[in-house]
Design a protein around this motif. Structure first.
Motif, PDB file in Angstrom:
ATOM      1  N   VAL A   1       1.135  -1.128   0.006  1.00  0.00           N
ATOM      2  CA  VAL A   1       0.001   0.059  -0.106  1.00  0.00           C
ATOM      3  C   VAL A   1       0.831   1.312  -0.013  1.00  0.00           C
ATOM      4  CG1 VAL A   1      -1.581   1.254   1.414  1.00  0.00           C
ATOM      5  CG2 VAL A   1      -2.103  -1.115   0.989  1.00  0.00           C
ATOM      6  N   LEU A   2       1.978   1.168   0.750  1.00  0.00           N
ATOM      7  CA  LEU A   2       2.665   2.509   0.862  1.00  0.00           C
ATOM      8  C   LEU A   2       3.391   2.835  -0.495  1.00  0.00           C
ATOM      9  CD1 LEU A   2       4.615   2.291   4.312  1.00  0.00           C
ATOM     10  CD2 LEU A   2       2.686   3.530   3.706  1.00  0.00           C
ATOM     11  N   SER A   3       4.045   1.640  -1.090  1.00  0.00           N
ATOM     12  CA  SER A   3       4.701   2.002  -2.435  1.00  0.00           C
ATOM     13  C   SER A   3       3.406   2.328  -3.326  1.00  0.00           C
ATOM     14  CB  SER A   3       5.494   0.813  -2.819  1.00  0.00           C
ATOM     15  OG  SER A   3       4.696  -0.207  -3.600  1.00  0.00           O
ATOM     16  N   GLY A   4       2.477   2.009  -3.250  1.00  0.00           N
ATOM     17  CA  GLY A   4       1.488   2.396  -4.163  1.00  0.00           C
ATOM     18  C   GLY A   4       0.934   3.924  -3.994  1.00  0.00           C
ATOM     19  N   TRP A   5       1.078   4.325  -2.818  1.00  0.00           N
ATOM     20  CA  TRP A   5       0.898   5.846  -2.349  1.00  0.00           C
ATOM     21  C   TRP A   5       2.118   6.515  -3.017  1.00  0.00           C
ATOM     22  CZ3 TRP A   5      -0.804   5.477   3.395  1.00  0.00           C
ATOM     23  CH2 TRP A   5      -2.219   4.652   3.447  1.00  0.00           C
ATOM     24  N   GLU A   6       3.317   5.978  -2.761  1.00  0.00           N
ATOM     25  CA  GLU A   6       4.750   6.654  -3.086  1.00  0.00           C
ATOM     26  C   GLU A   6       4.468   7.002  -4.807  1.00  0.00           C
ATOM     27  OE1 GLU A   6       8.374   5.338  -1.834  1.00  0.00           O
ATOM     28  OE2 GLU A   6       9.165   6.991  -1.563  1.00  0.00           O
ATOM     29  N   LYS A   7       4.113   5.803  -5.460  1.00  0.00           N
ATOM     30  CA  LYS A   7       3.970   6.188  -6.806  1.00  0.00           C
ATOM     31  C   LYS A   7       2.939   7.183  -7.140  1.00  0.00           C
ATOM     32  CE  LYS A   7       5.155   1.457  -8.464  1.00  0.00           C
ATOM     33  NZ  LYS A   7       4.525   0.229  -7.924  1.00  0.00           N
ATOM     34  N   ARG A   8       1.906   7.487  -6.445  1.00  0.00           N
ATOM     35  CA  ARG A   8       0.732   8.430  -6.690  1.00  0.00           C
ATOM     36  C   ARG A   8       1.129   9.649  -5.996  1.00  0.00           C
ATOM     37  NH1 ARG A   8      -3.802   4.712  -4.245  1.00  0.00           N
ATOM     38  NH2 ARG A   8      -4.925   6.722  -4.006  1.00  0.00           N
ATOM     39  N   GLY A   9       2.337   9.769  -5.615  1.00  0.00           N
ATOM     40  CA  GLY A   9       2.900  10.999  -4.913  1.00  0.00           C
ATOM     41  C   GLY A   9       2.441  11.521  -3.595  1.00  0.00           C
ATOM     42  N   LEU A  10       1.541  10.441  -2.883  1.00  0.00           N
ATOM     43  CA  LEU A  10       0.841  10.888  -1.653  1.00  0.00           C
ATOM     44  C   LEU A  10       2.062  10.977  -0.615  1.00  0.00           C
ATOM     45  CD1 LEU A  10      -2.367   8.756  -1.781  1.00  0.00           C
ATOM     46  CD2 LEU A  10      -1.816  11.112  -2.808  1.00  0.00           C
ATOM     47  N   VAL A  11       2.821  10.194  -0.586  1.00  0.00           N
ATOM     48  CA  VAL A  11       3.661   9.884   0.675  1.00  0.00           C
ATOM     49  C   VAL A  11       5.432   9.979  -0.046  1.00  0.00           C
ATOM     50  CG1 VAL A  11       2.258   9.136   2.077  1.00  0.00           C
ATOM     51  CG2 VAL A  11       3.562   7.642   0.840  1.00  0.00           C
ATOM     52  N   LEU A  12       6.371   9.945   0.713  1.00  0.00           N
ATOM     53  CA  LEU A  12       7.755   9.506   0.665  1.00  0.00           C
ATOM     54  C   LEU A  12       7.965   8.532   1.719  1.00  0.00           C
ATOM     55  CD1 LEU A  12       9.408  13.066   0.082  1.00  0.00           C
ATOM     56  CD2 LEU A  12       9.041  11.268  -1.612  1.00  0.00           C
ATOM     57  N   THR A  13       8.684   7.324   1.403  1.00  0.00           N
ATOM     58  CA  THR A  13       8.885   6.461   2.349  1.00  0.00           C
ATOM     59  C   THR A  13      10.318   6.326   2.540  1.00  0.00           C
ATOM     60  OG1 THR A  13       8.841   4.429   0.777  1.00  0.00           O
ATOM     61  CG2 THR A  13       6.547   5.054   1.484  1.00  0.00           C
ATOM     62  N   GLY A  14      10.592   5.899   3.719  1.00  0.00           N
ATOM     63  CA  GLY A  14      11.964   5.392   4.128  1.00  0.00           C
ATOM     64  C   GLY A  14      12.110   4.481   5.322  1.00  0.00           C
TER      65      GLY A  14
END
Lengths: 235, 235
Positions: free
Chosen positions: A200-213
């Motif tokens: 889910v997080l990587s989906g959000w990252e692709k859509r520009g909602l979040v940056l993950t680390g």
């Protein structure tokens, strides 16, 4: 990481549940309490331990958790500095803790004998009403999370947990709202698996909602994430 | 279905949260309260209504529920006679009810203005501790249900709900422990569908654990059902 009496009193004045405590009551609590430090992943107490002490977090972050008989851990709530936890022993005699309390990072809590905390509560109805208000907040949060668990899809649940944590623990940075939190914690809080959280997080990252680390999440589009949490598709 | 002052006072003496109330406090509550009758499926209050009144159930059964934005109903808890519900307004000013309260059968509750209930609480710390004890019980129950929801299989969850309800509301009969409860309610409490509940109950009936009827369940083998609830296979 030592605390002077003056620092402890200053910390106690920031505790919401103690906002109607008199100066004498704050002094008494500071005198009765002892700071205890716990390393990352260490425990302040375990589920079903006798609830002989009340805790006020001075520094760090603590998660309240339950362990199932099969050893699976469930995250119930995250405690931030100046919050009270493990207060059940001040409410009822012979109580046990309903959850464990594990440090998410190096943490320090003021530890007050439950009987002393109860004595101070008894003398000041305003303190009891503030403690009851804390309990009703917690009841409402647990009811909301339970309802979400019953009715919502996993992506929406994860978004709700992230939005809630952002409100409780997020720090505003130029890039967005920063949260320090492991994916495992997020999975436990949303009642899902590490795999699903990562997906889910990587989906959000692709859509520009979040940056993950690693152990870090920056919400770059808080409004869009809130829309996911509300069950509407962000535009 | 009318209640005399003497009957109301007698009912109040059976309320757990009021066990430390003085005779004068019980009389005051009986005088301040008004009985209100609600038909089956009617509501004592709705979620987010101003919490201006505290309720003590005199007769019937009431479910506390939440409605999702999509209209799905979630059952949080069932209230039995002599239990207090909707007490949040006595704890904090300007509160709203965190849940709705719907009568599962024709029910009567004593309705006490929140401000009056709060005034009586403030004067007697023992009452406040008893109310906090009720809240901690409820917190523990919600935590347990949340953990079950996150970690357990659906059959085990349904068994746990049935075992919990049997303890709270069950009547001992020659055939076993009888529970009056619709499958829909059971589905909501276990966080599953009517279809799944029916499938699981008919499985239990085939295995001789229960007898099922319309809005009625008799637990013929309580120990075996408890084993299902604990996650072990009954022998």
């Amino acid at each position: 990481m030592t605390f002077s009496s003056a620092e402890i009193e200053a910390a106690l004045r920031r505790v919401d549940v103690l906002r109607h405590a008199t100066a004498a009551e704050v002094r008494a609590l500071a005198r009765l309490g002892l700071p205890r430090a716990v390393e990352e992943d260490g425990f302040f107490f375990f589920q079903d331990d006798p609830a002989e002490q009340v805790f006020i977090l001075l520094q760090g972050r603590v998660k309240l958790c339950q362990i199932t008989p099969e050893g699976q851990q469930v995250n119930l709530r995250t405690i931030a500095p100046y919050q009270v936890f493990g207060a059940v022993g001040a409410v009822r005699p012979d109580a046990t803790y309903p959850a464990c309390a594990q440090a998410l990072e190096e943490s320090v809590a003021l530890v007050i004998p439950s009987a002393d905390f109860q004595r101070i509560l008894s003398a000041n109805p305003a303190l009891m009403f503030d403690l009851m208000t804390m309990m009703t907040d917690y009841i409402r949060e647990m009811q909301d999370r339970y309802r979400e668990m019953v009715t919502e899809q996993v992506e929406q649940r994860i978004a709700r947990v992230v939005v809630r944590l952002a409100g409780q623990l997020g720090r505003r940075t130029p890039a967005g709202i920063e949260l320090i939190f492991s994916r495992q914690d997020l999975a436990e809080m949303a009642g899902t698996t590490l795999y699903t959280v990562s997906r889910v997080l990587s989906g959000w990252e692709k859509r520009g909602l979040v940056l993950t680390g690693r152990e870090r999440l920056v919400i770059t589009q808080p409004h869009a994430l809130m829309q996911v949490a509300e069950g509407s598709v962000p535009t």
